[in-house]
Scaffold this active site. Structure first.
Site, PDB file in Angstrom:
ATOM      1  N   ALA A   1     -46.832 -15.614 -59.080  1.00  0.00           N
ATOM      2  CA  ALA A   1     -46.882 -14.936 -60.380  1.00  0.00           C
ATOM      3  C   ALA A   1     -46.135 -15.771 -61.406  1.00  0.00           C
ATOM      4  O   ALA A   1     -45.070 -16.312 -61.126  1.00  0.00           O
ATOM      5  CB  ALA A   1     -46.264 -13.547 -60.266  1.00  0.00           C
TER       6      ALA A   1
ATOM      7  N   GLY B   1     -45.816 -15.463 -54.854  1.00  0.00           N
ATOM      8  CA  GLY B   1     -47.051 -14.704 -54.766  1.00  0.00           C
ATOM      9  C   GLY B   1     -48.205 -15.507 -54.193  1.00  0.00           C
ATOM     10  O   GLY B   1     -49.149 -14.934 -53.642  1.00  0.00           O
TER      11      GLY B   1
ATOM     12  N   GLU C   1     -47.750 -15.049 -50.659  1.00  0.00           N
ATOM     13  CA  GLU C   1     -48.046 -13.646 -50.343  1.00  0.00           C
ATOM     14  C   GLU C   1     -49.559 -13.403 -50.261  1.00  0.00           C
ATOM     15  O   GLU C   1     -50.025 -12.597 -49.457  1.00  0.00           O
ATOM     16  CB  GLU C   1     -47.412 -12.727 -51.383  1.00  0.00           C
ATOM     17  CG  GLU C   1     -45.891 -12.731 -51.312  1.00  0.00           C
ATOM     18  CD  GLU C   1     -45.261 -11.847 -52.359  1.00  0.00           C
ATOM     19  OE1 GLU C   1     -45.402 -12.160 -53.555  1.00  0.00           O
ATOM     20  OE2 GLU C   1     -44.640 -10.848 -52.002  1.00  0.00           O
TER      21      GLU C   1
ATOM     22  N   GLU D   1     -38.301 -16.310 -54.548  1.00  0.00           N
ATOM     23  CA  GLU D   1     -37.911 -15.330 -55.571  1.00  0.00           C
ATOM     24  C   GLU D   1     -36.428 -14.977 -55.527  1.00  0.00           C
ATOM     25  O   GLU D   1     -35.755 -14.921 -56.553  1.00  0.00           O
ATOM     26  CB  GLU D   1     -38.731 -14.040 -55.431  1.00  0.00           C
ATOM     27  CG  GLU D   1     -40.174 -14.169 -55.880  1.00  0.00           C
ATOM     28  CD  GLU D   1     -41.097 -14.630 -54.774  1.00  0.00           C
ATOM     29  OE1 GLU D   1     -40.590 -15.177 -53.768  1.00  0.00           O
ATOM     30  OE2 GLU D   1     -42.320 -14.440 -54.901  1.00  0.00           O
TER      31      GLU D   1
END
Lengths: 576, 576
Positions: free
Chosen positions: A119, A168, A171, A193
C-alpha cells in the site's frame, strides 16, 4: 482525481474510472466520491491475459501500477491505493463469471525486479483514520475472495514473485495458494510495516503468516521486524514462500505450478456471464438502482436501503438463468446491493444507522431460491450463490448499524430473509391479520454462511440449535405472532406505536458514539467459532484500528507521518 | 494512595495495603507503584466468610466497597478500582489453596439494593490509556480465574445479585456459573458503557453475553444499549440471568443453588496451604525475590527477569510437598514470577523488552516435574500445576517483548522450558561442547495449555505437529545443534557474536514503536484455534484499546471525560 457529485445523471461507464480517492483529513467525504465499478478495458494498473501456452485454462494478472494514477501521490514501485485494488477485485469477479474455462490464476508483476511494494505510504499518511480502516477492510475482503475462489470455485492461484514483495505486496502473495519467489540475490519478501511505519501489516499478513502458512511464531517475529525481508532459500526454509528458483528457472517453475493447479482443479464449465455496467442514478439524497434504492437522511445520519424482489418473468432452468446474463435478478440485485454497501462505507461516513427494507412479491424470491436450490450443483448456480454469500458477508462486516424493518409489502423471504438475519435488530409490525410475514427457503439452511462458518440462523440460535430446524421446517408465511415466538424478531410494535418506536430507535442509535457502536456490533455479530476470516476482521483489524490512530504512527512526529522525510520519528515508549 | 518507592527495604506485609493507584495522565509510573499482595485480614472491600449453614463447603464473598478506599475518587455504589479487584483475585487464590473444603462460591454484595455499579468511572476518566488497558486486562484475568476455578477445580460460583449489577458488576456476574437476580421491581442487570460512556464493557461482557450465555444477538444489542438495564422475568427470558426470585425467596434460591453446586462438585480435599507473604527487596533498579530477580535498565528500556531452580532438598511425595507449604519451590517461584510480571505491567511502562533467563540445576526442576507428573491426580499437585498454568498465561498476555536467553548455567528445563516457549524469540549460545542445553519434561506435553487451548509446543509447531512428539520423546539434554534442528531456537550465535548480537537485538527491539510491537505480538503469539479467552483478550481488548483513546470517549468533550458533569458529550459522528 476528485469527482464532482453526479446529480441525477447516469454515469457513462465507458468513460468512468474507479475513483479511489483518499479523502483529505477532516473531509466529510461528501465532495469526493469513490466508485467501485470498472472494466478490464479501462484497467490502468493491471493486465488480465489468458496465456496461450495454457490454452485458456490459466488467467494471468500482471500488476503494472501507473505511477500517476493515484492522485496527490506517486504510485512508485507497484505500490497500490484503493484504485489498484478495485481493479483487482473486478478482475477476480470477471474471471469467475466471464471466463468459465479458467482453472488457475497467476498473479505477477509487469515490472522488472519488483512485484509490489504494498500500500502506498503517502496515500496512507494523508488519509483519514476512517479511510485507512475502510481501505484495509476492502483489501482484506479482496484477499479473502481470492482464497474463496480457490476453495469454492476451484481456481487456485500462484503468486509469481518476479521481484520483491513488501508489505501489502507480500500479503497479496500470502492470499495465493502458492508463492514462487525468484532467487536473484535481491528479490525478497518482507513485512516492514512495524519497524518502518509503526503500524501493522494491514491486510491480514500477520494472521496468514502464523495461521495460514503456520510459520513458526519466533521466525514470524523476526520476519515481521526485518525491514529488508528474507530472500531465496531462507524464505523457503522459513515457509514464507514455497519455492525459490533462479531467474532462469523462474518462468518454468511458475508454469509447472499453474499446470499442476489446472490438473487438480475441480472447476466445471458454465456459460460465460458478462458483467454489464450497473445502471444507477445518484443524487445528493441517495442512489437508485434497478432493484436497490439507497435513501440518505444526512441530517438524521440515517439511511434506508431497500432491495426489491424480481418483477420480470423468472428463469426456471440454469440455461434460462444463463440466458438472462447479469440481468438475472439474483446477480443484478446483489451487485447493486454490493455497490450500495461500498458507497455507504466510503462515501457516507456520517451515516450511522441503516434501515434494511425489502419490497415485492415473496413468491418471486422463493421461486428464485427454488431454482438455486434445485440446481445447487450447477456450476453457474453455485457461482451465483457464492456471489450472494460474499455480498452478505460484506453486509455483516460493514461498520453501520442495521435495523431490518418488516412491514406490509416487505419481502423478507429466503435469500432476502438473510438481510433481516444480518441486521442488528428486526422490527416487525404486529399486524394480527397476517398482513406481514417472513418466509424461509432451503437456502437459509446453509447457502450463505457467515465469516464464522455458521449460517445466520445458526449464529442467532447458538443457545437453542433446535430452533434453527423448527424455523426451516415451517412451510409458508411466518406471521408476526409466530415470528416473535420463533425468536426471529426483536420488537413487534403495533400500528399505533410503529412509527414512534422506529423513529425513537433510530434517533437513539444515531446519537451514540459511532466508535462504541462499531466495536459493540463487531463483538455481538460473530458469536461462536472463529475462523481465519473472523480473526482477520475481528482481531487484526481491531489492533490495526488502535495502532492507526496512535501518535507513534500518525502524530506529528509519528513514523507513518514522517516516512520518506529525512527526519526520524519520535516515540512515546510507554507500552500499553 | 501514592506510595514512595521502597529502596532496599523489605515491606512489612502485615501493614501494607494493595496499592491500586491510577497513575496520573502523563505520569511515568515510577513515582507511584501498584502492589498486588494482600490478605483477607486487610481486605477493605470484601468479606470472605464460610457460612455455617453450608458446613464450610461454601465460601461467601460479599462486596462492600469502602467509599474512600480508592484515592482521588469516591467508590460509590460498590463501584470498583484495581484495589478492589486485587482483593478479589487474592480471595480466589486463597479459597483454592487455604480452604480445600470449599466446593462452591457465592459472590454477593454487602450493600442493600446494589450489587455493584462496575468499574469506577472517575477512576477510568482520570487514568492514563495504558493504565485503563492494563486494568481491564487484570480484571479479565481475574474473571477467567473464576471460570477456571469452576471448570478445573470444581468450585463453581453463584452470583447472588441482591441489587442492581451494572457494567463491570454484571460482567463479574457473567463470569459466575449461575446468576440469581432479586426481583424487587428495581434491581436490574445492565451494560450501560456504550450508551453512557462511549466505551465497551471492558471485562469480557459482550463476548460472555453472546458466547458464554449465548444470548440472541439482537437481544444482546438491545441490552447493551439500554442504560437502565433489564429486570426480573425479562432478564430470565433473555437468558441474562438464570433465575429471578422475589426478595423473600432470594436467600433460599441462592442457598439451593449453592447446595446443588456443592452436591455436584468434583473437588477432592487436600491439606491446606497457607499463602505466606512474598519476601521481596525492591530497588529503583528492580526487585529481588528468593527465586526470581527483576533487573531494570531504565535507560535502555529493557529488563532481565530471571527464575532460579530450587536449591533446597526437594519433596518427593505430595505429603512432603504439602509440608513445604507456600515455600515449595513450584509455588513460591511462580508466585514471585506472577508478582514480577504485574510489576512490569503496571509499574514499568517504559520497559519494552524483557530478557527471560533461568539459572540453576536442571535436574532439580526435572525432579519437581517428575513429582508433579507422577502425582498428577493428587488434588494439591493439580492445584499447583493449575497455578503455574495461570502464571504462564499471564506471561503470554503481557504486552512486553520477551526474548529468552539460553547460555551456560541457564536452566530451561521442563516447567522452566515453558518460559522459552512463551518468548517471542529464543537465543541460545552455540557452544559445541554441549555446555548449553534445553530439557523437556512430561509437563511440556499438556500441563500448561495457552489461552488458545494448545500447548506452547503445539502452538510453535502448528505446521509440523510431528515435531512436538519428537521433542518430547527426546530424553536427556538437547544441545544447541539439536535444539536448532528441532526448531526450538531462533538464533544460535557463537561466543564471539553472542554479546553483540544480543545487544543489537535488544536495542533494535526497544527502538520500535511499542504500540506496533504490542499489536504484532498479540497477533503472532496465538496462532491456531480461538477460545472465549483468546476472543476476550485478542478481539474485545483490541476493540477496547481503540475505543479507549477515541476523542468520542476520552476527548475534552468525550463521554467518559464528561460523565457526571451536567454537560453533554459531543461526538464526531463519522463511522469508522
Amino acid at each position: 482525481m476528485a469527482d464532482a457529485p453526479s446529480t441525477g445523471t447516469k454515469p457513462d461507464p465507458s468513460r468512468s474510472q474507479p475513483q479511489a480517492t483518499s479523502p483529505q483529513k477532516g473531509g466529510s467525504g461528501a465532495a469526493r466520491s469513490t466508485r467501485f465499478e470498472t472494466h478490464p478495458d479501462r484497467y490502468r494498473h493491471w493486465q488480465l491475459t489468458f496465456p496461450v501456452e495454457h490454452g485458456g485454462a490459466v488467467a494471468r494478472l500482471a500488476m503494472n501500477v501507473k505511477e500517476d494514477g493515484g492522485g496527490d501521490y506517486v504510485l512508485k514501485l507497484n505500490s497500490y491505493d484503493l484504485g489498484v485494488d478495485i481493479e483487482l477485485a473486478d478482475a477476480l469477479q470477471r474471471i469467475r463469471f466471464e471466463h468459465p474455462a479458467v482453472k488457475a490464476l497467476v498473479i505477477t508483476s509487469g515490472k522488472d525486479r519488483i512485484f509490489s511494494s504494498g500500500a502506498n505510504i503517502y496515500m496512507l499518511g494523508s488519509s483519514t483514520h476512517a479511510f485507512k480502516v475502510n481501505f484495509c477492510k476492502f483489501t482484506n475482503e479482496t484477499r479473502l475472495y481470492l482464497e474463496e475462489m480457490s476453495s469454492e470455485t476451484g481456481i487456485a492461484s500462484v503468486a509469481a514473485l518476479n521481484g520483491t514483495a513488501s508489505g501489502g505486496g507480500y500479503e497479496l502473495a500470502l492470499a495465493c495458494d502458492a508463492i514462487v519467489l525468484q532467487d536473484d540475490g535481491s528479490s525478497a519478501v518482507s513485512l516492514p510495516e512495524a519497524p518502518l511505519l509503526a503500524v501493522l501489516p494491514g491486510t491480514g499478513g500477520l494472521t496468514r503468516l502464523v495461521d495460514k502458512r503456520q510459520v513458526r511464531r519466533d521466525l514470524a517475529d523476526v520476519f515481521s521486524t526485518l525491514a529488508e525481508g528474507v530472500r531465496g532459500k531462507r524464505a523457503v526454509s522459513w515457509h514464507l514462500v514455497d519455492e525459490s528458483p533462479s531467474r532462469s528457472q523462474f518462468d518454468t517453475a511458475v508454469k509447472n505450478r499453474a499446470d499442476a493447479l489446472v490438473a487438480t482443479s475441480k472447476r466445471k464449465p458454465h456459460p460465460p456471464i458478462a458483467l454489464q455496467p450497473l445502471e444507477v442514478t445518484r443524487r445528493e439524497g441517495g442512489a437508485e438502482y434497478k432493484y436497490v434504492s439507497l435513501a440518505l437522511d444526512h441530517a438524521a445520519r440515517t439511511a434506508a436501503l431497500t432491495v426489491r424482489a424480481p418483477t420480470e418473468p423468472l428463469p426456471t432452468t440454469p440455461d434460462e438463468l444463463a440466458g438472462a446474463g447479469s440481468d438475472a435478478w439474483i446477480l443484478r440485485a446483489f451487485r447493486e446491493l454490493d455497490d450500495a454497501l461500498l458507497d455507504l462505507r466510503f462515501n457516507q461516513p456520517h451515516i450511522g444507522v441503516v434501515a434494511l427494507k425489502t419490497a415485492g412479491a415473496p413468491a418471486a424470491v422463493l421461486a428464485v431460491d427454488h431454482l438455486l436450490h434445485t440446481y445447487g450443483d450447477d456450476p453457474l448456480v453455485r457461482e451465483l450463490t457464492l456471489f450472494v454469500r460474499r455480498v452478505l458477508k460484506r453486509l455483516d462486516l460493514s461498520a453501520k448499524t442495521f435495523f431490518a424493518l418488516v412491514d406490509p409489502g416487505s419481502c423478507f423471504a429466503g435469500t432476502l430473509l438473510e438481510l433481516a438475519l444480518a441486521a442488528d435488530r428486526v422490527y416487525m409490525l404486529d399486524a394480527d391479520d397476517g398482513a406481514v410475514s417472513l418466509y424461509t427457503s432451503r437456502l437459509n439452511a446453509g447457502a450463505y454462511p457467515m465469516s464464522n462458518g455458521l449460517t445466520r440462523l445458526g449464529s442467532r440460535f447458538l443457545r437453542e440449535p433446535s430452533r434453527v430446524s423448527r424455523v426451516l421446517e415451517h412451510a409458508g408465511p411466518i406471521d408476526t405472532k409466530r415470528a416473535v415466538e420463533e425468536g426471529l424478531v426483536t420488537f413487534a410494535p403495533d400500528d399505533i406505536d410503529w412509527e414512534d418506536e422506529i423513529r425513537i430507535a433510530f434517533e437513539e442509535r444515531a446519537s451514540y458514539s459511532p466508535d462504541a457502536m462499531t466495536g459493540m456490533e463487531a463483538s455481538l455479530r460473530f458469536a461462536g467459532p472463529e475462523t481465519m476470516e473472523t480473526k482477520i476482521f475481528g482481531r487484526l483489524t481491531a489492533w490495526q484500528n488502535w495502532i492507526f490512530q496512535r501518535p507513534n504512527a500518525v502524530g506529528q512526529r509519528g513514523a507513518l507521518t514522517l516516512y520518506g522525510s529525512p527526519e526520524r520519528p519520535e516515540f512515546d515508549f510507554r507500552r500499553t
